[in-house]
Design a protein around this motif. Structure first.
Motif, PDB file in Angstrom:
ATOM      1  N   GLY A 358       0.752  -1.179  -0.093  1.00 21.49           N
ATOM      2  CA  GLY A 358      -0.030  -0.013   0.119  1.00 21.49           C
ATOM      3  C   GLY A 358       0.799   1.221  -0.146  1.00 21.49           C
ATOM      4  N   GLY A 359       1.993   1.124   0.893  1.00 20.68           N
ATOM      5  CA  GLY A 359       2.666   2.448   0.714  1.00 20.68           C
ATOM      6  C   GLY A 359       3.564   2.670  -0.597  1.00 20.68           C
ATOM      7  N   MET A 360       3.762   1.677  -1.336  1.00 16.91           N
ATOM      8  CA  MET A 360       4.480   1.715  -2.412  1.00 16.91           C
ATOM      9  C   MET A 360       3.689   2.415  -3.511  1.00 16.91           C
ATOM     10  SD  MET A 360       7.036  -1.764  -3.071  1.00 16.91           S
ATOM     11  CE  MET A 360       5.737  -2.951  -2.996  1.00 16.91           C
ATOM     12  N   CYS A 361       2.446   1.764  -3.371  1.00 17.91           N
ATOM     13  CA  CYS A 361       1.472   2.340  -4.280  1.00 17.91           C
ATOM     14  C   CYS A 361       1.242   3.711  -4.259  1.00 17.91           C
ATOM     15  CB  CYS A 361       0.234   1.727  -4.178  1.00 17.91           C
ATOM     16  SG  CYS A 361      -1.346   2.030  -5.249  1.00 17.91           S
ATOM     17  N   LEU A 362       1.180   4.062  -3.086  1.00 19.99           N
ATOM     18  CA  LEU A 362       0.836   5.721  -2.890  1.00 19.99           C
ATOM     19  C   LEU A 362       2.226   6.446  -3.084  1.00 19.99           C
ATOM     20  CD1 LEU A 362      -0.797   8.126  -1.571  1.00 19.99           C
ATOM     21  CD2 LEU A 362       0.155   7.514   0.788  1.00 19.99           C
ATOM     22  N   THR A 363       3.342   6.122  -2.742  1.00 21.31           N
ATOM     23  CA  THR A 363       4.567   6.962  -2.957  1.00 21.31           C
ATOM     24  C   THR A 363       4.873   6.937  -4.640  1.00 21.31           C
ATOM     25  OG1 THR A 363       6.019   5.009  -2.352  1.00 21.31           O
ATOM     26  CG2 THR A 363       5.637   6.630  -0.940  1.00 21.31           C
ATOM     27  N   PHE A 364       4.346   5.723  -5.240  1.00 27.35           N
ATOM     28  CA  PHE A 364       4.643   5.844  -6.784  1.00 27.35           C
ATOM     29  C   PHE A 364       3.761   6.703  -7.439  1.00 27.35           C
ATOM     30  CE2 PHE A 364       6.028   4.059 -10.672  1.00 27.35           C
ATOM     31  CZ  PHE A 364       7.351   3.370 -10.243  1.00 27.35           C
ATOM     32  N   VAL A 365       2.533   6.942  -6.945  1.00 29.13           N
ATOM     33  CA  VAL A 365       1.752   7.807  -7.537  1.00 29.13           C
ATOM     34  C   VAL A 365       2.296   9.372  -7.374  1.00 29.13           C
ATOM     35  CG1 VAL A 365      -0.503   9.091  -7.306  1.00 29.13           C
ATOM     36  CG2 VAL A 365      -0.345   6.523  -7.419  1.00 29.13           C
ATOM     37  N   ILE A 366       2.739   9.531  -5.944  1.00 34.83           N
ATOM     38  CA  ILE A 366       3.376  10.997  -6.027  1.00 34.83           C
ATOM     39  C   ILE A 366       4.366  11.088  -7.046  1.00 34.83           C
ATOM     40  CG2 ILE A 366       4.446  12.417  -4.144  1.00 34.83           C
ATOM     41  CD1 ILE A 366       2.651  10.950  -2.093  1.00 34.83           C
ATOM     42  N   LYS A 450       5.891   8.763 -18.299  1.00 31.87           N
ATOM     43  CA  LYS A 450       4.457   8.188 -18.758  1.00 31.87           C
ATOM     44  C   LYS A 450       4.581   6.577 -18.209  1.00 31.87           C
ATOM     45  CE  LYS A 450       3.240  11.601 -22.116  1.00 31.87           C
ATOM     46  NZ  LYS A 450       4.682  12.327 -22.111  1.00 31.87           N
ATOM     47  N   TYR A 451       5.690   6.348 -18.305  1.00 28.69           N
ATOM     48  CA  TYR A 451       5.947   4.561 -18.119  1.00 28.69           C
ATOM     49  C   TYR A 451       5.513   4.413 -16.543  1.00 28.69           C
ATOM     50  CZ  TYR A 451       8.188   0.199 -17.858  1.00 28.69           C
ATOM     51  OH  TYR A 451       8.401  -1.337 -17.947  1.00 28.69           O
ATOM     52  N   TYR A 452       5.679   5.140 -15.796  1.00 29.48           N
ATOM     53  CA  TYR A 452       5.572   5.079 -14.416  1.00 29.48           C
ATOM     54  C   TYR A 452       3.838   4.551 -13.961  1.00 29.48           C
ATOM     55  CZ  TYR A 452       9.960   7.307 -13.652  1.00 29.48           C
ATOM     56  OH  TYR A 452      11.322   7.713 -13.737  1.00 29.48           O
ATOM     57  N   ILE A 453       3.116   5.358 -14.989  1.00 29.04           N
ATOM     58  CA  ILE A 453       1.705   4.990 -14.679  1.00 29.04           C
ATOM     59  C   ILE A 453       1.262   3.662 -14.812  1.00 29.04           C
ATOM     60  CG2 ILE A 453      -0.543   5.556 -15.624  1.00 29.04           C
ATOM     61  CD1 ILE A 453       0.362   8.143 -17.015  1.00 29.04           C
ATOM     62  N   VAL A 454       2.053   2.892 -15.538  1.00 29.26           N
ATOM     63  CA  VAL A 454       1.821   1.372 -15.654  1.00 29.26           C
ATOM     64  C   VAL A 454       1.739   0.735 -14.250  1.00 29.26           C
ATOM     65  CG1 VAL A 454       2.699  -0.746 -16.468  1.00 29.26           C
ATOM     66  CG2 VAL A 454       2.500   1.268 -17.853  1.00 29.26           C
ATOM     67  N   TYR A 455       3.185   1.184 -13.560  1.00 30.25           N
ATOM     68  CA  TYR A 455       3.455   0.591 -12.124  1.00 30.25           C
ATOM     69  C   TYR A 455       2.461   1.168 -11.060  1.00 30.25           C
ATOM     70  CZ  TYR A 455       7.623  -1.422 -13.869  1.00 30.25           C
ATOM     71  OH  TYR A 455       8.755  -1.939 -14.598  1.00 30.25           O
ATOM     72  N   CYS A 456       1.867   2.089 -11.266  1.00 29.32           N
ATOM     73  CA  CYS A 456       0.727   2.803 -10.364  1.00 29.32           C
ATOM     74  C   CYS A 456      -0.414   1.882 -10.461  1.00 29.32           C
ATOM     75  CB  CYS A 456       0.438   4.354 -10.577  1.00 29.32           C
ATOM     76  SG  CYS A 456       1.837   5.541 -10.387  1.00 29.32           S
ATOM     77  N   VAL A 457      -0.786   1.433 -11.614  1.00 30.12           N
ATOM     78  CA  VAL A 457      -1.912   0.605 -11.677  1.00 30.12           C
ATOM     79  C   VAL A 457      -1.694  -0.690 -11.174  1.00 30.12           C
ATOM     80  CG1 VAL A 457      -3.716  -0.218 -13.453  1.00 30.12           C
ATOM     81  CG2 VAL A 457      -2.842   2.017 -13.667  1.00 30.12           C
ATOM     82  N   TRP A 458      -0.522  -1.205 -11.482  1.00 29.87           N
ATOM     83  CA  TRP A 458      -0.015  -2.727 -11.037  1.00 29.87           C
ATOM     84  C   TRP A 458       0.163  -2.524  -9.498  1.00 29.87           C
ATOM     85  CZ3 TRP A 458      -0.272  -7.172 -13.053  1.00 29.87           C
ATOM     86  CH2 TRP A 458       0.557  -8.326 -12.313  1.00 29.87           C
TER      87      TRP A 458
END
Length: 524
Positions: A358-366, A450-458
Motif C-alpha cells: 500500500g505504501g509503495m502504491c501511494l509513493t509511486f503515484v506521488i 509516462k511509463y510510471y503510470i503502468v506501475y501505479c495501476v499494477w
C-alpha cells in the motif's frame, strides 16, 4: 481474512502444541557457531545484490560504456537481462541437485560455476563476451540460490527460523552497497580497471561460500529423506540443544520432522505438478507465483538496475551525483530491511505485506506526479522531491519484500515440494527481471515519466491480490504451517499430527510390522 495462527505466551515459542522458553542464541556455543557460519550461506543473496548494483554502476562509467562501444538501450538491457535467462535455464536441474546431492553441494556447485563466469566476465574484450559470461553467472546463481535458503530454514532453531530466513534475502543489500561504492571509487581510474576491478571482486562471495559452507551441518530433513535419521537427530541435538539427544524439544522436533517426511513419501507428493492438484497446493502456487512477480515487477526494477535512466528524467546527469545517490539508497535499504527482519514474528507476514505494498502504491503515484511536473516546468525542486520519493518508496518496499520474498515462500511449502516449489518463485523473479532489464531502458528512453503510470495501476492490483490470498503464518513450526493450507488433510506427523497424517503414519507402521513378521517367519 481471519488470523490463522495460534497464540503464544510472551517469552515462549511453540512446537507440537507445547510451549518452550525462548533462548538466547549468543549464550549457546553450538547455535552461535552455526549461525555465524550460516552468514556465509546468506552470501548467495548478497551476490545477487552485488551484481545488480555493479551493472547499475558500470553503466554510469564512461570507461565501461566507451570500451563496450557505447551500447544501445537494448544491449544495456542484455547486460543485466541475460543473467536472468541463465537462471531460467538452470532452474529445471536446481531442485534435483538440492534434493539429490544435498543443500550444501547445491551451494558449492552453484558457487563454482559463478567463479568461472566471473573470470570470463572480468577478461571480456567486447560486449558479446561480457554478455556470454553473464549467462553462465546466472546459471550458477540459480543453483546456489535454489539450495541456500532451504539449508537456512531447515537447520535453524524453530525460535529463530523466521528471523534468519528473512535476513537471507536482505543480504542482497550488503552486496549492493559494496558494488555501488566500489564502482564509485573506481570511477577515478582512467582506464579499463575502472570496471574490471568491480567485476573481479564479484568472485569473493563465491570463494567464501565454497570454504565455509562445509562448517554448516547438512539439513536434518535432507538426512531423513535419504534414510539417515541418526544423522538428522545428531544435527538437531547439536544445533538446538548443545548436543543433548534426550532434550524434550529435540525429541519433539525429530519425531515431527521424521514422521512428516515419511508421510509425504508414502503419499508420493514429490512431482512438479503437485502444486496444481489440491486446493491447498493451488493456494500455495498462487502465493509463490505472485510473490516472485510482485517482488520484482513493482517499479523497483527501475531503480535497482536503471537508476541512471531514472535520474536522467529529472535532470540529474552527473555520474558522480548518480553514484552517490545509488550508494546512499543502498545503505538506507539495508538499514530498513535488516531492521524489519526482527519484527516478522511480532507484526506478522500478512500485515507487513499489506502495509508495504500500500505504501509503495501511494509513493509511486506521488513520484509519477512529481516527474510529470518536472518534465513540464523543469523546476529543480520537483526533481529533488522525486529523489525523496524514491527513498520513501524503498522504505515501504523493504518493510516486507526484501526479506519475506524467500522466507515466506519457503516456509509455506512442505519438504517434499520445497525445492521444486521455490523454482516457481524464481521463475517468476527471473521472468520479471528479464522483462524489466530489457524493457525499462527502452520505455524510459521513449516515454519517460509516462511509463510510471503502468506501475501505479499494477501496484493497486497487487494490494488487492495480497489482501485476498496471503495468509498469516507467524508463531508456527515449519512442518505445521501445512495445516493452514490443507486443514485436516495436511500431511503432518509427530505430536502435531493431523487426522490424515495419523492414518498414513499408522499404515506405514502396519507395513513395517508386517514386514518384520514375514522376515521372522522366513527365518524360522
Amino acid at each position: 481474512m481471519a488470523d490463522t495462527t495460534t497464540s503464544v505466551t510472551p517469552g515462549y515459542f511453540k512446537v507440537a502444541g507445547r510451549e518452550f522458553p525462548k533462548i538466547n542464541w549468543l549464550k549457546n556455543r553450538n547455535l552461535r557457531t552455526t549461525y555465524f557460519m550460516l552468514f556465509f550461506v546468506m552470501l548467495t543473496s548478497a551476490t545477487n545484490g552485488y551484481d545488480g548494483s555493479m551493472v547499475n554502476g558500470l553503466l554510469t562509467l564512461e570507461q565501461f560504456t566507451g570500451y563496450m562501444g557505447d551500447p544501445s538501450g537494448s544491449i544495456k538491457g542484455l547486460f543485466s537481462g541475460i543473467l536472468f535467462l541463465g537462471s531460467l535455464a538452470a532452474l529445471p536441474v536446481t531442485p534435483y541437485i538440492a534434493d539429490g546431492l544435498g543443500r550444501r553441494w547445491g551451494i558449492v556447485i552453484g558457487s563454482t560455476i559463478m567463479l568461472g563466469a566471473v573470470a570470463l566476465q572480468s577478461a571480456s574484450i567486447n560486449y558479446q563476451m561480457f554478455i556470454a559470461a553473464r549467462f553462465f553467472l546466472g546459471f550458477g546463481v540459480a543453483i546456489a540460490h535454489g539450495a541456500a535458503p532451504l539449508l537456512i530454514t531447515e537447520v535453524c532453531h524453530p525460535q529463530h527460523r523466521a528471523v534468519f530466513t528473512t535476513i537471507y534475502n536482505t543480504t542482497w543489500n550488503i552486496g549492493s552497497i559494496i558494488a555501488a561504492w566500489l564502482t564509485y571509487g573506481t570511477n577515478n581510474i582512467d582506464n579499463q580497471w575502472a570496471w574490471r576491478i568491480p567485476s573481479i571482486a564479484q568472485a569473493l562471495p563465491s570463494i567464501l561460500q565454497i570454504i565455509f559452507v562445509w562448517f554448516v551441518p547438512e539439513s536434518p530433513r535432507w538426512y531423513i529423506s535419504k534414510g539417515q535419521p541418526e544423522k538428522a537427530l545428531q544435527v538437531i541435538a547439536h544445533v538446538h540443544a548443545e548436543g543433548n539427544h534426550e532434550d524434550e524439544l529435540v525429541q519433539l522436533e525429530f519425531e515431527e520432522v521424521k514422521e512428516t517426511i515419511q508421510i509425504e513419501k508414502e503419499a508420493e507428493q514429490t512431482g512438479w505438478l503437485e502444486l496444481f492438484k489440491t486446493k491447498g497446493n493451488r493456494h500455495r502456487l498462487l502465493i509463490l507465483v505472485s510473490a516472485g512477480l510482485f517482488s520484482q515487477w513493482s517499479g523497483n526494477g527501475l531503480v535497482s538496475y536503471y537508476i541512471s535512466g531514472v535520474l536522467d528524467t529529472i535532470g540529474i546527469r552527473d555520474s558522480d551525483t548518480k553514484l552517490k545517490i545509488n550508494g546512499g539508497l543502498n545503505i538506507w535499504n539495508m538499514v530498513v530491511s535488516t531492521t524489519m527482519c526482527f519484527f516478522v514474528e511480532k507484526i506478522g507476514r500478512r500485515p507487513l505485506f499489506l502495509i508495504s505494498t500500500g505504501g509503495m502504491c501511494l509513493t509511486f503515484v506521488i513520484w509519477t506526479i512529481l516527474s510529470e511536473r518536472f518534465a513540464a516546468t523543469q523546476v529543480k525542486a520537483n526533481g529533488s522531491a522525486v529523489v525523496a520519493m524514491i527513498f520513501l518508496y524503498y522504505t515501504f518496499y523493504n518493510l516486507a519484500w526484501s526479506g519475506l520474498l524467500v522466507s515466506y515462500t519457503v516456509e509455506i511449502l512442505p519438504y517434499s515440494m520445497r525445492a521444486k516449489g521455490m523454482c516457481y518463485v524464481f521463475v517468476m523473479v527471473d521472468i520479471a527481471l528479464f522483462f524489466n532489464t530489457y524493457v525499462n531502458p527502452i520505455a524510459l528512453g521513449d516515454i519517460a515519466w509516462k511509463y510510471y503510470i503502468v506501475y501505479c495501476v499494477w501496484l493497486a492490483f497487487e494490494l488487492g491480490f495480497i489482501y485476498l490470498f496471503y495468509i498469516e503464518t507467524k508463531n508456527t513450526p515449519l512442518e505445521e504451517i501445512a495445516k493452514y493450507f490443507d486443514g485436516n488433510a495436511a500431511l503432518v506427523g509427530g505430536h502435531a499430527a493431523t487426522e490424515k497424517g495419523a492414518v498414513i503414519h499408522q499404515e506405514i507402521e502396519d507395513k513395517r510390522a508386517n514386514s518384520v513378521a514375514e522376515e521372522h517367519i522366513e527365518t524360522k
